[in-house]
Design an enzyme around this catalytic site. Sequence first.
Site, PDB file in Angstrom:
ATOM      1  N   ASP A 106      42.282  27.989 -38.678  1.00  0.00           N
ATOM      2  CA  ASP A 106      40.931  28.479 -38.965  1.00  0.00           C
ATOM      3  C   ASP A 106      39.984  27.280 -39.127  1.00  0.00           C
ATOM      4  OD1 ASP A 106      42.027  30.993 -39.063  1.00  0.00           O
ATOM      5  OD2 ASP A 106      42.257  30.974 -41.251  1.00  0.00           O
TER       6      ASP A 106
HETATM    7  N1  URA Z   1      47.088  31.038 -41.839  1.00  0.00           N
HETATM    8  C1  URA Z   1      45.773  31.240 -42.086  1.00  0.00           C
HETATM    9  O1  URA Z   1      45.397  32.184 -42.761  1.00  0.00           O
HETATM   10  N2  URA Z   1      44.893  30.370 -41.547  1.00  0.00           N
HETATM   11  C2  URA Z   1      45.260  29.294 -40.811  1.00  0.00           C
HETATM   12  O2  URA Z   1      44.396  28.522 -40.375  1.00  0.00           O
HETATM   13  C3  URA Z   1      46.625  29.102 -40.575  1.00  0.00           C
HETATM   14  C4  URA Z   1      47.514  29.990 -41.098  1.00  0.00           C
END
Ligand code: URA
Length: 227
Positions: A106
């Site tokens: 993310d």
């Molecule tokens: N899980 C998440 O919620 N976000 C990420 O970026 C990676 C794993």
Amino acid sequence: MQLLKYLQAQGIGSRKQCQWLIDNGCITLNGKICDNAKDTLTPSEIRSLKIDGEELTVIPLPYFYILLNKPANYETSHKPRDYPSVFSLFPAHMRNIEMQAVGRLDADTTGVLLITNDGQFNHRATSPKHKLPKIYRVTLKHPADETLCRTLKQGVLLHDDNETVSATEAVLESPTTLIMTITEGKYHQVKRMVAAAGNRVERLHREKFGIWDTQDMASGEWKFIEV
Ligand code: URA
């Protein structure tokens, strides 16, 4: 490999542009000016590539693997919406070649992100079948105790999913710091699992993906790795 093809594979430019650079003596490989487009070379022997005296990063061919310590506020996408792309962290000529992220982080997640042009490796590394462990350092909104770890290891049902997912490891380093290992890579998986277990992720850092970590790397730093 022909010099002309090699330069194109390095993302230097179109066939015509590369031809022009060669004909005009702009290309120096391993300290030697190369001005014949038909010259052949062995890519693994090229340690230095200069254009008009300017040193460029030499991309290993045919396949390269990059370990990036992803900074916050970068999107794992070639078409970012709200933040710059992680691919903008690389030199311009590298952006002309195919680069795929191995799974996504993310925009606000930091840490280990692998990037490659090897589709088979990407598939193997992200397939849940191969159970490659991903270790996350999770900063929690609310202080937690062992109950959270137990719940995550037993498995939680994610909203819009009818299967439970579980952490292979979940350990509290402090009441608000959870170290959690998962082997799949579902959309927002860690955040959704922690939410399903009744807490909330404030910050998320991927410490390890398989055998790779970014412990000694600054935020935004990257390097080629062997796999
Ligand atoms: N899980 C998440 O919620 N976000 C990420 O970026 C990676 C794993």
